[in-house]
Design a protein around this motif. Structure first.
Motif, short mmCIF file in Angstrom:
data_model
loop_
_atom_site.label_atom_id
_atom_site.label_comp_id
_atom_site.label_asym_id
_atom_site.label_seq_id
_atom_site.Cartn_x
_atom_site.Cartn_y
_atom_site.Cartn_z
N PHE A 157 6.22 10.24 1.18
CA PHE A 157 5.79 8.91 0.75
C PHE A 157 5.91 7.91 1.89
CE2 PHE A 157 8.06 10.52 -3.23
CZ PHE A 157 6.90 11.07 -3.76
N THR A 158 4.93 7.03 2.00
CA THR A 158 5.01 5.91 2.94
C THR A 158 4.58 4.65 2.20
OG1 THR A 158 4.47 7.33 4.81
CG2 THR A 158 4.24 4.96 5.13
N LEU A 159 5.47 3.66 2.15
CA LEU A 159 5.17 2.41 1.46
C LEU A 159 5.11 1.30 2.50
CD1 LEU A 159 6.81 1.53 -1.95
CD2 LEU A 159 5.65 -0.13 -0.53
N GLN A 160 3.95 0.68 2.64
CA GLN A 160 3.74 -0.40 3.60
C GLN A 160 3.64 -1.73 2.85
OE1 GLN A 160 0.13 0.99 5.41
NE2 GLN A 160 1.19 2.26 6.91
N TYR A 161 4.23 -2.77 3.43
CA TYR A 161 4.18 -4.08 2.79
C TYR A 161 4.50 -5.18 3.80
CZ TYR A 161 9.29 -3.74 2.76
OH TYR A 161 10.62 -3.61 3.13
N GLN A 162 4.23 -6.41 3.39
CA GLN A 162 4.59 -7.58 4.17
C GLN A 162 5.44 -8.50 3.30
OE1 GLN A 162 1.01 -9.48 5.55
NE2 GLN A 162 0.31 -7.69 6.71
N LEU A 163 6.28 -9.29 3.95
CA LEU A 163 7.06 -10.29 3.21
C LEU A 163 6.22 -11.55 3.04
CD1 LEU A 163 10.59 -9.95 4.86
CD2 LEU A 163 9.76 -8.92 2.75
N PRO A 164 6.40 -12.28 1.94
CA PRO A 164 5.60 -13.49 1.71
C PRO A 164 5.78 -14.54 2.81
CG PRO A 164 6.70 -12.80 -0.31
CD PRO A 164 7.26 -11.96 0.79
N TYR B 248 0.86 -1.19 0.00
CA TYR B 248 0.00 0.00 0.00
C TYR B 248 0.89 1.24 0.00
CZ TYR B 248 -3.46 3.42 1.67
OH TYR B 248 -4.28 4.51 1.80
N PHE B 249 0.63 2.14 -0.94
CA PHE B 249 1.47 3.33 -1.11
C PHE B 249 0.67 4.58 -0.73
CE2 PHE B 249 3.52 6.59 -3.91
CZ PHE B 249 4.75 6.59 -3.27
#
Length: 579
Positions: free
Chosen positions: A481-488, A416-417
Motif C-alpha cells: 500500500f502507498t498512501l499519498q496526501y498533502q496537508l491543508p 490518493y491510495f
C-alpha cells in the motif's frame, strides 16, 4: 423595483453612509451585456456584481475610486473612475487552453483506455458509469483510487426506494454507500495521519474468490485545536426549492451546523434565486440568534442563477480569508442551474479556477424530479470538497451535526491510495466501486486527482480477488500500500507506505462490521445489475445483513428495511434493463 431593491441591499452592507454613487454597465467587445461580473471596490475591499442586466450602481465615500472588474472567460480590468460619469466597461475575452472535462476515480497503471472501453454495455451518456472488471495481475499489478468522503449515493438510493421506485444504475456508487457507515474507525498511531488495516476473507457471492478489505482511518482533530473557520453558506432559494423536501430541509440542516460554531468562527450567507446577493455579511459564531433569524427568513422564488451564486460566495470567502484557518463554501441546492453556466464541463472549469484560492467546498444536494446529481458531484470533486444528499431531517442532522468534523474540517488533501498486488499470490483482482464515467475512459486527457479527507473519517476499499492458489496462505504479503496526501496548510506531499502480512480469516471469524459491509457492496451490485453478481439474490443480501447488522445502529437496521423494499420492487428475479 428590482433595481431599487438591489441598491438598498448594497447600501445595507456599508457601515459608513456613502456620499457619492458610481453607476455604469459592463459589456463585451461586441456590445453585449455581461451579467454578474465581479466588481472589487479598492477603497473598501467590498465586492459587488453587475447584476442580471449588466448594470451596476454602488456607493462611494469619495468622488474618485478604483474598481477591478472580473468575469470568468474574460480578462480582468482595473479602472480609475469618477462618480460624475456613467461608465461603460468593456471586457475582452481571455484565451484559454484545452482542458479535459472528465476526471477519473480510479486508475490502473498502464491499462489502456481501449481495453476499458470493451467493458461498456453501450455508448451511454456522459454521466454513465462503467463497472470495473477483473484485471490480470501479471500484466497490471498496480492500481489506485482517489479517496473522498462523499456519501450522497446512499441517501439518494434510500429516497428512490422509499418512494417505491427503481434506482437508476448511474446513481449507485458503491464506495459512497460504504462511506455512509464510517466502518471500523480506529485512531492512527502517534505521528501518523492514517491507519491502514487489511483483512482477507471469502467472497460470499463467489466461493472461488476472496474479498480483500482495506480499512483506512484518518486522524481525528481535537476540538480545542481546531483552527478558526470562515464559512459561507451558499443557498439556492430559486422556485424549484419551494417544496418541503428542499429548502425547509436545508434550513434545518444549517441550523444544526450553526449550533456547532464557536465565537472565533464566522458565517456569511449568500443566496441565489429571484436575486443573487449577500443576506448576511461575515458574522461571528457567538451571534447565533442573528444567524438563525436570517436562515429562518429565507423564502424560495425565481430562476436558478447558480453560476452567479457560486462566484459571489467565493468572492466573499476570499475577501474574509483566514490564513491557516478553515475557509469553506457550503453549497446547498438541487443542482438545477438554468441561468449562466449549465453544462458539467463549464461548471468544472469554473470551480477549478476557484479552488486555487485555498477555499474548500461542501455540497449538499436535495430534491427529486429535477435533481442534478452529476452537476453537484462535479462541483464537489473539483472544488476540494465533499458531497452529501439530504433526503430527511435525520440525514441533515447526521451530516451537519453528528458528523460535523468530518464534513467541515479537513486533515488531508489530494489523498490518493495505491495498491500493488503480488502476481505470485493474486491472479486477478477487481476493484468494487470507484467506477469511472464513460466519458472519462474515452477521453485520453482525463486524469486522476486525490480527494479531500475529513477528521475522524473511516473508508473501506474493497477488492474481489482471484488467488493463484485456492486459499492465500498465512504470513504472505499479497499487497503493498502507498498512501499519498498533502496537508491543508501547505502543498508538500507526504507518503505512507506499508507491506503488511495478510492472513486469511474464515468468514465465521470475521468481525460483523466487515460482513455487513459485504452485504452493502452486494446490495449496490444488485442495484447496478452487475454481471459480477449474477448468481446472487436479494435474499443473499438479507441473510448476510440480518446476521451481521448491529442491533443498536439505526443506520444498519434501516438498511435491512431498504433491502426488503428493493426485493419487493425488483421482484424475485434480477431486473434486466430498466434504465
Amino acid at each position: 423595483m428590482q433595481r431599487l431593491l438591489s441598491v438598498i441591499l448594497l447600501l445595507t452592507f456599508h457601515s459608513v453612509m456613502a456620499q457619492h454613487y458610481i453607476r455604469g454597465e459592463v459589456k463585451d467587445e461586441e456590445g453585449n451585456i455581461l451579467p454578474n461580473a465581479a466588481i472589487l471596490q479598492q477603497s473598501t475591499g467590498y465586492v459587488f456584481s453587475s447584476g442580471s442586466s449588466g448594470a451596476f450602481g454602488l456607493p462611494a465615500s469619495k468622488a474618485c475610486d478604483t474598481l477591478t472588474f472580473s468575469l470568468s472567460g474574460y480578462q480582468k480590468l482595473k479602472l480609475a473612475v469618477n462618480t460624475s460619469d456613467f461608465i461603460t466597461v468593456v471586457l475582452k475575452k481571455a484565451e484559454t487552453g484545452k482542458i479535459s472535462p472528465y476526471k477519473l476515480l480510479s486508475l490502473t497503471q498502464n491499462l489502456k483506455r481501449d481495453v476499458q472501453q470493451q467493458w461498456f454495455t453501450g455508448d451511454e451518456t456522459y454521466a454513465s458509469l462503467v463497472e470495473n472488471h477483473f484485471i490480470n495481475t501479471s500484466a497490471y499489478p498496480s492500481t489506485g483510487v482517489s479517496l473522498n468522503m462523499d456519501k450522497a449515493s446512499y441517501s439518494n438510493i434510500r429516497r428512490f426506494l422509499k418512494n417505491n421506485a427503481f434506482v437508476p444504475s448511474d446513481a449507485v456508487r458503491i464506495e459512497e454507500m460504504l462511506n455512509y457507515f464510517n466502518f471500523n474507525y480506529e485512531e492512527p498511531a502517534q505521528g501518523k495521519m492514517f491507519r491502514v488495516k487489511p483483512l482477507l476473507t471469502k467472497c460470499p457471492w463467489n466461493d472461488e474468490n476472496q474479498l480483500l478489505f482495506i480499512n483506512i482511518s484518518s486522524k481525528k482533530i481535537k476540538l480545542d485545536s481546531l483552527p478558526p473557520t470562515n464559512l459561507v453558506f451558499l443557498i439556492d432559494v430559486s422556485g424549484s426549492m419551494d417544496l418541503p423536501n428542499r429548502l425547509p430541509l436545508l434550513k434545518s440542516g444549517f441550523k444544526c451546523l450553526v449550533n456547532n460554531l464557536r465565537p472565533i468562527d464566522s458565517v456569511s450567507i449568500v443566496v441565489y434565486g429571484g436575486f443573487t446577493g449577500v443576506m448576511l455579511p461575515p458574522t461571528g459564531g457567538a451571534e447565533k440568534e442573528k444567524i438563525l433569524n436570517i436562515i429562518d427568513s429565507l423564502t424560495p422564488g425565481g430562476s436558478t442563477p447558480g453560476e452567479a451564486g457560486v462566484k459571489l460566495a467565493y468572492r466573499l470567502a476570499k475577501s474574509h480569508y483566514i490564513r491557516k484557518g478553515n475557509n469553506r463554501v457550503v453549497l446547498a441546492t438541487d443542482g438545477d442551474f438554468n441561468v449562466g453556466l449549465q453544462s458539467e464541463e463549464d461548471l468544472e472549469k469554473m470551480i477549478t479556477e476557484q479552488r486555487n484560492a485555498g477555499i474548500y467546498l461542501t455540497c449538499l444536494g436535495v430534491g427529486m424530479g429535477n435533481y442534478k446529481d452529476s452537476k453537484i458531484q462535479i462541483l464537489a470533486q473539483k472544488g476540494n470538497g465533499n458531497f452529501a444528499y439530504i433526503d430527511t431531517y435525520a440525514e441533515a442532522e447526521k451530516v451537519l451535526l453528528k458528523e460535523f468534523l468530518q464534513t467541515i474540517y479537513t486533515v488531508a488533501d489530494e489523498t490518493y491510495f495505491k495498491v500493488q498486488f503480488n502476481p505470485s499470490v493474486v491472479k486477478e483482482y477487481r476493484l468494487i466501486g470507484f467506477d469511472n464515467k464513460a466519458g472519462a475512459i474515452k477521453d485520453t486527457l482525463a486524469t486522476i486527482e486525490g480527494g479531500e479527507i475529513g477528521s475522524g473519517y473511516s473508508a473501506l476499499v474493497v477488492f474481489e480477488i482471484m488467488p493463484v492458489q485456492k486459499t492465500i496462505m498465512d504470513h504472505l504479503r499479497p499487497v503493498r500500500f502507498t498512501l499519498q496526501y498533502q496537508l491543508p496548510s501547505n502543498h508538500r506531499e507526504f507518503e505512507q507506505t506499508e507491506e503488511p502480512e495478510v492472513s486469511f480469516t474464515s468468514w465465521n471469524n470475521v468481525d460483523n462490521s466487515y460482513q455487513f459491509a459485504s452485504s452493502v457492496a452486494l446490495f449496490g451490485m444488485l442495484l447496478q445489475n452487475s454481471r459480477h453478481a449474477k448468481n446472487a439474490s436479494w435474499n443473499d443480501v438479507l441473510d448476510i445483513a440480518t446476521q451481521s447488522a448491529n442491533a443498536t445502529s439505526v443506520s444498519e437496521q434501516e438498511f435491512l428495511t431498504l433491502v426488503q423494499i428493493a426485493k419487493s420492487i425488483y421482484g424475485k428475479k434480477r431486473r434486466k434493463n430498466y434504465w
